[in-house]
Design an enzyme around this catalytic site. Structure first.
Site, PDB file in Angstrom:
ATOM      1  N   ALA A 581       0.854  -1.197   0.000  1.00 40.46           N
ATOM      2  CA  ALA A 581       0.000   0.000   0.000  1.00 40.46           C
ATOM      3  C   ALA A 581       0.885   1.240   0.000  1.00 40.46           C
ATOM      4  O   ALA A 581       0.946   1.993   0.974  1.00 40.46           O
ATOM      5  CB  ALA A 581      -0.919  -0.022   1.222  1.00 40.46           C
ATOM      6  N   THR A 583       1.308   4.406  -0.960  1.00 42.67           N
ATOM      7  CA  THR A 583       1.074   5.769  -0.465  1.00 42.67           C
ATOM      8  C   THR A 583       0.778   5.796   1.033  1.00 42.67           C
ATOM      9  O   THR A 583       0.859   6.862   1.654  1.00 42.67           O
ATOM     10  CB  THR A 583      -0.055   6.467  -1.239  1.00 42.67           C
ATOM     11  OG1 THR A 583      -1.264   5.722  -1.098  1.00 42.67           O
ATOM     12  CG2 THR A 583       0.298   6.600  -2.712  1.00 42.67           C
ATOM     13  N   ASP A 584       0.451   4.641   1.613  1.00 43.74           N
ATOM     14  CA  ASP A 584       0.313   4.568   3.074  1.00 43.74           C
ATOM     15  C   ASP A 584       1.643   4.811   3.780  1.00 43.74           C
ATOM     16  O   ASP A 584       1.659   5.102   4.985  1.00 43.74           O
ATOM     17  CB  ASP A 584      -0.211   3.189   3.491  1.00 43.74           C
ATOM     18  CG  ASP A 584      -1.722   3.079   3.399  1.00 43.74           C
ATOM     19  OD1 ASP A 584      -2.349   3.985   2.827  1.00 43.74           O
ATOM     20  OD2 ASP A 584      -2.274   2.082   3.893  1.00 43.74           O
ATOM     21  N   TYR A 585       2.730   4.665   3.068  1.00 44.66           N
ATOM     22  CA  TYR A 585       4.053   4.895   3.662  1.00 44.66           C
ATOM     23  C   TYR A 585       4.516   6.334   3.447  1.00 44.66           C
ATOM     24  O   TYR A 585       5.465   6.782   4.084  1.00 44.66           O
ATOM     25  CB  TYR A 585       5.089   3.934   3.068  1.00 44.66           C
ATOM     26  CG  TYR A 585       4.579   2.547   2.801  1.00 44.66           C
ATOM     27  CD1 TYR A 585       3.739   1.906   3.715  1.00 44.66           C
ATOM     28  CD2 TYR A 585       4.898   1.865   1.636  1.00 44.66           C
ATOM     29  CE1 TYR A 585       3.243   0.635   3.461  1.00 44.66           C
ATOM     30  CE2 TYR A 585       4.410   0.599   1.374  1.00 44.66           C
ATOM     31  CZ  TYR A 585       3.584  -0.007   2.289  1.00 44.66           C
ATOM     32  OH  TYR A 585       3.089  -1.266   2.031  1.00 44.66           O
ATOM     33  N   GLN A 615      -4.630  11.553   0.582  1.00 46.83           N
ATOM     34  CA  GLN A 615      -3.427  10.736   0.466  1.00 46.83           C
ATOM     35  C   GLN A 615      -2.827  10.833  -0.940  1.00 46.83           C
ATOM     36  O   GLN A 615      -1.607  10.914  -1.109  1.00 46.83           O
ATOM     37  CB  GLN A 615      -3.792   9.289   0.793  1.00 46.83           C
ATOM     38  CG  GLN A 615      -2.615   8.379   1.016  1.00 46.83           C
ATOM     39  CD  GLN A 615      -3.038   6.981   1.429  1.00 46.83           C
ATOM     40  OE1 GLN A 615      -2.558   6.002   0.882  1.00 46.83           O
ATOM     41  NE2 GLN A 615      -3.936   6.877   2.395  1.00 46.83           N
TER      42      GLN A 615
END
Length: 813
Positions: A581, A583-585, A615
């Site tokens: 995932a 863009t979660d980072y 995001q």
């Protein structure tokens, strides 16, 4: 929000993102450049494909909103002028090798004597200390050293990176947050400190805790283009469409399984699978696999059916179905798609900006968050070389007096002690931001429900390989240090509990689909009536407004929408996409920065506000040069394997062992010649195909084949040592086990063992170091509902009878 703060940015491309974020938040950021300009000005792509000091699209992307002054530090006059600027600065950003600036008289210790309140930020490859602190590095070798590279790409080819270099963006994002934490602490002590950022540690976040897999007793994942491979199970996220590709979160379990069931219903409706496949129990599919009631072959058949279905539709048709049926499907966008996005247009995200070269205007990435009271600075172009020389030297002549510190004795309190956060977020992009704030002393109450478990409680790696609500190592790393409260938000009696918690909190955070909090009666407009000074962060994939604002999902889908998927992989194959995932980072660094800046505004004015953080919009800044290449030059970038705009050779090459690789790059002809000597192939230096950088770029395929033949069968560790000894950036591509044994990560204390109840796990420590007020070391497991009594009784003052009433009524579930 940061109006009045003065920032000196001496960094090259490795730190420019940090200064950009601070400038967006209102700080006066000054690029201190040598007479021939910052090296980042020489990085492509270039406007009109014409290299030049004012033509770099990289510079346009990350020097925007800043001013420029030229100082020659090698002269007495330049040295003295820089000392005067340092004496008047609040923040200093640098990206030199450890000790390099100290040798010039501009190290932290020297400048702290001159300006005790200075926050001095160092962004380096491996940090200021440890056995690898002095190692040469590039984006590719750092991704190899930190783990993401091992997980990205096709399983039958070398690991591959995103075309736009990412490693130092991770580091610069960490640096921004840490600098804001240090500034917050300075109000208490009156003192600055040294912020030490290791890019290697920063990029480990992009492994989604696979970095700890082997340490908690589970096999590490292996790369599989557009998905991942764990044992015999191959999870696929990338699928074909008529006009390109889409990303689908095709998983199972209590949180994602229902979406997969809706997906298979659509596949069946169009005749691409039978009723039995449609009616598979996707919630308990993992259990069925373990019990022998389902098979890997059945899972493969389902993926093939999905692929045939998606191949019959366009990307937009699939997106429309996703919105209609709440499917986890996103189009894999090209830069052309991004620039033409109706969602970004509706939110006025892309902004018209003056070109620094004086040739009219272009369109660039805009504000990465929407703040209701203090909008981010936008549309201010990057500075021309030395453009603000006289005004800066004149205005910064005097050191400004700092406000009197509130605790000059230095009580030893953590920087954010006293900050109170009510956290309704889930998954990773939001909760990782509050984990960082908790590390530095904020009290974070994390609200969950047993009826709808956080998705990352269901995501590997699991302690001992046994999945359970409290065994996910990913959840542990994201939520350690928080007070875990279970609460059924839909229960009528929960309302007063939440309102009491809001009165306690300075900040409320949520990451539900837009409109969800309003339906529950807890949206910002409602809550600010209860507490006007409240800060509220609402973060989701696409933002709170726009035609696809209700598109929900995870960071792999946002990565597709932004263009990361399209820019990762090989030209002759489908997009590989970054691991997991992605863009979660990225988003946690923007979420945390926005919150800290809003807290600064609250401190100054007593005024709260709402933060709408998309995001996708935040993450797109990490692809800004590709966006500008489209809007300025009309170019539409795509994936290029491990090719680099500046370096050749630049790639991953096989070494001894199954699926073992070394990442390496040479930055000039001298390093190329040294590489050939190490490999015992000095004849390559006289080969006309490789005799210059331009020739190596033009013959990159032949160059890669030649190097692969030379490295194959060699011991990876020995080759790495030999290359580093000659000053050549190189690193073995580390998997989970390699990260666990890495001496640099061990020296930096990156992995921490934590025990709680019957579970012993390993979590990752803070990715930033503050010299005076370091982050606390994780010591508690975030167990479901573990803090129910403490939160309600100690923080809210509920008596035993009230607590029992809530428990019996089912509110605390």
């Amino acid at each position: 929000m940061l109006n009045g703060y003065r920032v000196l940015d001496l960094s090259d491309d490795r730190g420019q993102m940090c200064g950009m974020m601070l400038a967006d938040l209102g700080a006066d950021v000054i690029c201190v450049e040598p007479p021939d300009g910052n090296p980042a000005r020489q990085l492509g792509p270039f406007a009109d494909d014409e290299p030049g000091t004012e033509k770099s699209l990289f510079w346009w992307s990350y020097a925007r909103g800043k001013r420029s002054v030229v100082l020659d530090r090698t002269t007495d006059e330049g040295h003295a002028a820089l000392r005067k600027l340092a004496a008047a600065a609040d923040v200093w950003i640098e990206s030199e090798a450890p000790g390099a600036l100290a040798a010039e008289g501009f190290g932290y210790e020297e400048l702290a004597e001159l300006n005790p309140g200075l926050v001095y930020v160092s962004i380096t490859a491996f940090g200021q200390d440890g056995p690898k602190a002095g190692w040469p590095a590039t984006d590719l070798t750092l991704l190899a050293a930190g783990g993401p590279l091992w997980l990205t790409g096709d399983d039958d080819r070398a690991p591959v990176r995103v075309r736009v270099p990412q490693a130092f963006f991770h580091a610069a994002g960490e640096a921004t947050v840490a600098a804001l934490v240090a500034l917050h602490e300075r109000h208490r002590s009156g003192l600055g400190q040294h912020v030490d950022i290791s890019a290697q540690q920063a990029v480990t976040l992009a492994t989604q805790s696979d970095s700890v897999a082997t340490q908690v007793g589970e096999d590490g994942a292996k790369r599989c283009a557009g998905g991942l491979k764990v044992g015999p199970l191959v999870v696929r996220f990338g699928y074909p469409a008529v006009d390109g590709h889409v990303s689908i979160t095709h998983l199972f379990g209590s949180t994602v399984g229902p979406a997969t069931a809706r997906l298979m219903a659509c596949v069946h409706e169009d005749g691409f699978c039978d009723q039995a496949m449609r009616d598979t129990d996707w919630v308990d599919f993992a259990g069925a696999l373990m019990a022998g009631k389902a098979t890997i072959e059945g899972f493969e058949a389902a993926k093939n059916a999905i692929a045939a279905w998606t191949a019959s539709k366009t990307k937009q048709e699939l997106l429309a179905l996703a919105l209609e049926h709440r499917l986890l499907i996103a189009p894999v966008a090209t830069p052309e798609d991004v620039v033409g996005s109706e969602q970004f247009e509706a939110r006025s995200y892309l902004v018209r900006t003056e070109r620094p070269d004086g040739k009219g205007h272009t369109v660039a990435c805009g504000p990465w968050a929407k703040l209701s009271k203090t909008p981010l600075t936008q549309g201010v172009r990057a500075p021309r070389l030395g453009e603000h020389q006289n005004e800066i030297l004149e205005a910064w002549r005097e050191r400004r007096a700092l406000p009197a510190p509130t605790d000059p004795s230095g009580s030893g309190a953590l920087p954010l002690e006293g900050v109170k956060i009510l956290d309704f977020m889930w998954a990773l992009a939001g909760p990782m931001a509050t984990r960082v704030l908790s590390d530095y002393g904020a009290t974070v109450i994390r609200v969950e429900s047993t009826s709808r478990l956080d998705v990352i409680r269901t995501i590997r790696p699991f302690v001992g390989g046994a999945d359970g609500a409290d065994t996910s190592a990913t959840f542990h790393s994201v939520n350690t240090g928080k007070q875990m409260l279970t609460l059924d938000l839909t229960h009528p009696e929960a309302r007063q509990v939440i309102l009491d918690l809001v009165q306690w909190a300075d900040v409320v955070c949520e990451s539900f689909a837009p409109g969800t909090m309003a339906k529950l009666g807890f949206d910002y407009e409602t809550l600010r009536m209860e507490k006007p000074e409240l800060i509220m962060l609402s973060t989701c994939l696409m933002g709170q407004t726009g035609p696809i604002s209700r598109f929900a999902g995870y960071g792999n889908l946002a990565a597709a929408v932004c263009g990361f998927s399209e820019l990762t992989g090989w030209r002759d194959r489908a997009p590989a996409s970054p691991f997991g995932a992605y863009t979660d980072y990225i988003a946690p660094r923007f979420n945390a920065s926005a919150l800290l800046a809003a807290l600064e505004h609250l401190r100054r004015t007593g005024e709260g506000q709402h933060i709408d953080l998309s995001q996708a919009e935040a993450a797109l800044h990490w692809l800004a040069p590709a966006v500008l290449a489209r809007t300025t030059n009309g170019d539409t970038w795509t994936r290029e394997g491990n090719r680099d705009e500046e370096l050749a050779p630049h790639g991953c090459y096989p070494v001894d062992g199954e699926d073992r690789w070394i990442a390496l790059a040479t930055r000039d002809d001298a390093e190329w010649e040294a590489l050939c000597e190490v490999l015992g192939a000095t004849g390559l230096t006289s080969d006309a195909r490789f005799s210059s950088l331009a020739a190596r770029h033009g013959n990159a395929d032949a160059l890669d084949r030649a190097l692969a033949e030379l490295t194959a069968g060699r011991d990876g560790a020995e080759l790495e040592t030999a290359l580093i000894a000659r000053g050549i950036p190189a690193h073995r591509v580390l998997d989970s086990q390699g990260l666990a044994g890495d001496p640099q990560l061990q020296a930096r204390g990156h992995f921490v063992r934590v025990e709680g109840g019957s579970v012993a796990t390993v979590v990752e420590a803070s990715r930033s170091r503050l010299s005076r007020t370091p982050a606390r070391v994780p010591s508690e497991l975030p167990s479901l509902g573990a803090a129910n009594f403490d939160v309600l009784s100690e923080l809210l003052g509920y008596d035993d009878e009230r607590f029992a009433e809530l428990a019996v009524a089912g509110v605390l579930e």
